[in-house]
Design a protein around this motif. Structure first.
Motif, mmCIF file in Angstrom:
data_model
loop_
_atom_site.group_PDB
_atom_site.id
_atom_site.type_symbol
_atom_site.label_atom_id
_atom_site.label_comp_id
_atom_site.label_asym_id
_atom_site.label_seq_id
_atom_site.Cartn_x
_atom_site.Cartn_y
_atom_site.Cartn_z
ATOM 1 N N GLN A 117 0.860 -1.180 0.000
ATOM 2 C CA GLN A 117 0.000 0.000 0.000
ATOM 3 C C GLN A 117 0.902 1.237 0.000
ATOM 4 O O GLN A 117 1.481 1.591 1.028
ATOM 5 C CB GLN A 117 -0.946 -0.011 1.204
ATOM 6 C CG GLN A 117 -1.954 -1.138 1.177
ATOM 7 C CD GLN A 117 -2.886 -1.078 -0.027
ATOM 8 O OE1 GLN A 117 -2.967 -0.098 -0.755
ATOM 9 N NE2 GLN A 117 -3.602 -2.162 -0.252
ATOM 10 N N PRO A 118 1.066 1.892 -1.157
ATOM 11 C CA PRO A 118 2.063 2.947 -1.292
ATOM 12 C C PRO A 118 1.887 4.115 -0.317
ATOM 13 O O PRO A 118 2.868 4.572 0.269
ATOM 14 C CB PRO A 118 1.931 3.421 -2.737
ATOM 15 C CG PRO A 118 0.773 2.725 -3.311
ATOM 16 C CD PRO A 118 0.339 1.647 -2.396
ATOM 17 N N VAL A 119 0.688 4.590 -0.141
ATOM 18 C CA VAL A 119 0.481 5.746 0.741
ATOM 19 C C VAL A 119 0.851 5.391 2.178
ATOM 20 O O VAL A 119 1.511 6.170 2.871
ATOM 21 C CB VAL A 119 -0.974 6.270 0.647
ATOM 22 C CG1 VAL A 119 -1.206 7.409 1.627
ATOM 23 C CG2 VAL A 119 -1.283 6.715 -0.772
ATOM 24 N N TYR A 120 0.454 4.214 2.611
ATOM 25 C CA TYR A 120 0.792 3.789 3.967
ATOM 26 C C TYR A 120 2.312 3.653 4.134
ATOM 27 O O TYR A 120 2.873 4.066 5.143
ATOM 28 C CB TYR A 120 0.094 2.468 4.318
ATOM 29 C CG TYR A 120 0.403 2.021 5.721
ATOM 30 C CD1 TYR A 120 -0.235 2.607 6.812
ATOM 31 C CD2 TYR A 120 1.368 1.048 5.972
ATOM 32 C CE1 TYR A 120 0.078 2.226 8.108
ATOM 33 C CE2 TYR A 120 1.685 0.663 7.249
ATOM 34 C CZ TYR A 120 1.032 1.255 8.326
ATOM 35 O OH TYR A 120 1.344 0.890 9.612
ATOM 36 N N GLU A 121 2.981 3.082 3.148
ATOM 37 C CA GLU A 121 4.432 2.907 3.226
ATOM 38 C C GLU A 121 5.157 4.252 3.267
ATOM 39 O O GLU A 121 6.114 4.428 4.017
ATOM 40 C CB GLU A 121 4.946 2.050 2.058
ATOM 41 C CG GLU A 121 4.459 0.622 2.079
ATOM 42 C CD GLU A 121 4.892 -0.170 3.315
ATOM 43 O OE1 GLU A 121 5.969 0.110 3.875
ATOM 44 O OE2 GLU A 121 4.148 -1.087 3.719
ATOM 45 N N ILE A 122 4.693 5.201 2.458
ATOM 46 C CA ILE A 122 5.293 6.543 2.471
ATOM 47 C C ILE A 122 5.025 7.213 3.818
ATOM 48 O O ILE A 122 5.927 7.809 4.418
ATOM 49 C CB ILE A 122 4.751 7.405 1.312
ATOM 50 C CG1 ILE A 122 5.205 6.835 -0.033
ATOM 51 C CG2 ILE A 122 5.208 8.868 1.462
ATOM 52 C CD1 ILE A 122 4.467 7.400 -1.233
ATOM 53 N N ALA A 123 3.799 7.114 4.310
ATOM 54 C CA ALA A 123 3.442 7.721 5.605
ATOM 55 C C ALA A 123 4.279 7.129 6.730
ATOM 56 O O ALA A 123 4.748 7.855 7.618
ATOM 57 C CB ALA A 123 1.953 7.532 5.882
ATOM 58 N N LYS A 124 4.485 5.823 6.701
ATOM 59 C CA LYS A 124 5.277 5.144 7.724
ATOM 60 C C LYS A 124 6.732 5.645 7.708
ATOM 61 O O LYS A 124 7.301 5.956 8.748
ATOM 62 C CB LYS A 124 5.212 3.628 7.500
ATOM 63 C CG LYS A 124 5.858 2.802 8.571
ATOM 64 C CD LYS A 124 5.517 1.321 8.432
ATOM 65 C CE LYS A 124 6.103 0.713 7.199
ATOM 66 N NZ LYS A 124 5.987 -0.755 7.129
ATOM 67 N N ALA A 125 7.298 5.765 6.515
ATOM 68 C CA ALA A 125 8.686 6.232 6.397
ATOM 69 C C ALA A 125 8.813 7.703 6.788
ATOM 70 O O ALA A 125 9.763 8.094 7.470
ATOM 71 C CB ALA A 125 9.185 6.017 4.972
#
Length: 190
Positions: free
Chosen positions: A89-97
């Motif tokens: 899930q790209p948005v979640y991965e970016i938000a996590k980073a």
């Protein structure tokens, strides 16, 4: 490049447009439309993450977002929930980073009920917003009252999802301010 996004939020930006050009090349032997697309740097990174499952591009995405000063003063990062189930899930991965990089808590407090048709295929803005109001919801026991939050998404198309999510955060979560950041914005929609 940074593009200001106007909406019901306090302040919003898209890092860059998603594509620079896209030329229709016809259909392949299976009847699928083919396009020759030139993407911006951020557009290509998002494409690699979303469609090629390339997690290695996340560090570069976060590096590019360094132009936005003051994100570390916010109280929470809230990713827009996915419309489609993906391996990554790209948005979640970016938000996590981003959360880890700027030391702001990740708060995935929004969720979506499944929608039969993908929102990107619905052109009528009233129909899109009606479906979004029915699908987006806030998790129970959300503790964001009087907080300043960052609403994060990968692509700004019409702004419908961000407007409705912002409305939910103001009315139901009672946040103080919503700030919006997307990685890219389409060229054709405002």
């Amino acid at each position: 490049m940074s593009i200001e996004l106007k909406g019901n939020w306090k302040k919003g930006f898209a890092y860059d447009v998603h594509t620079l050009s896209s030329i229709y090349m016809g259909c392949d032997e299976r009847g699928h439309e083919q396009w020759d697309t030139t993407r911006t740097e951020m557009g290509e990174l998002i494409y690699q993450l979303k469609y090629q499952n390339n997690l290695a591009v996340i560090d570069k995405i976060i590096e590019l977002l360094n132009i936005y000063k003051g994100l570390n003063t916010l109280d929470a990062i809230i990713p827009i929930p996915p419309s489609k189930q993906r391996e990554i899930q790209p948005v979640y991965e970016i938000a996590k980073a981003l959360s880890k990089k700027i030391n702001v808590p990740l708060q995935p407090v929004l969720n979506k009920h499944p929608i039969e048709q993908e929102l990107k295929n619905i052109e009528n803005p009233i129909e899109r917003e009606t479906l979004l109001y029915k699908s987006l919801f806030l998790h129970q026991d959300v503790m964001l009252s009087d907080k300043n939050v960052l609403l994060l998404d990968d692509l700004y198309r019409s702004g419908s999802t961000l407007r409705i999510a912002t409305d939910i955060l103001y009315k139901q979560a009672k946040v103080k301010n919503v700030f919006v950041l997307t990685m890219t914005k389409t060229r054709s929609k405002t």
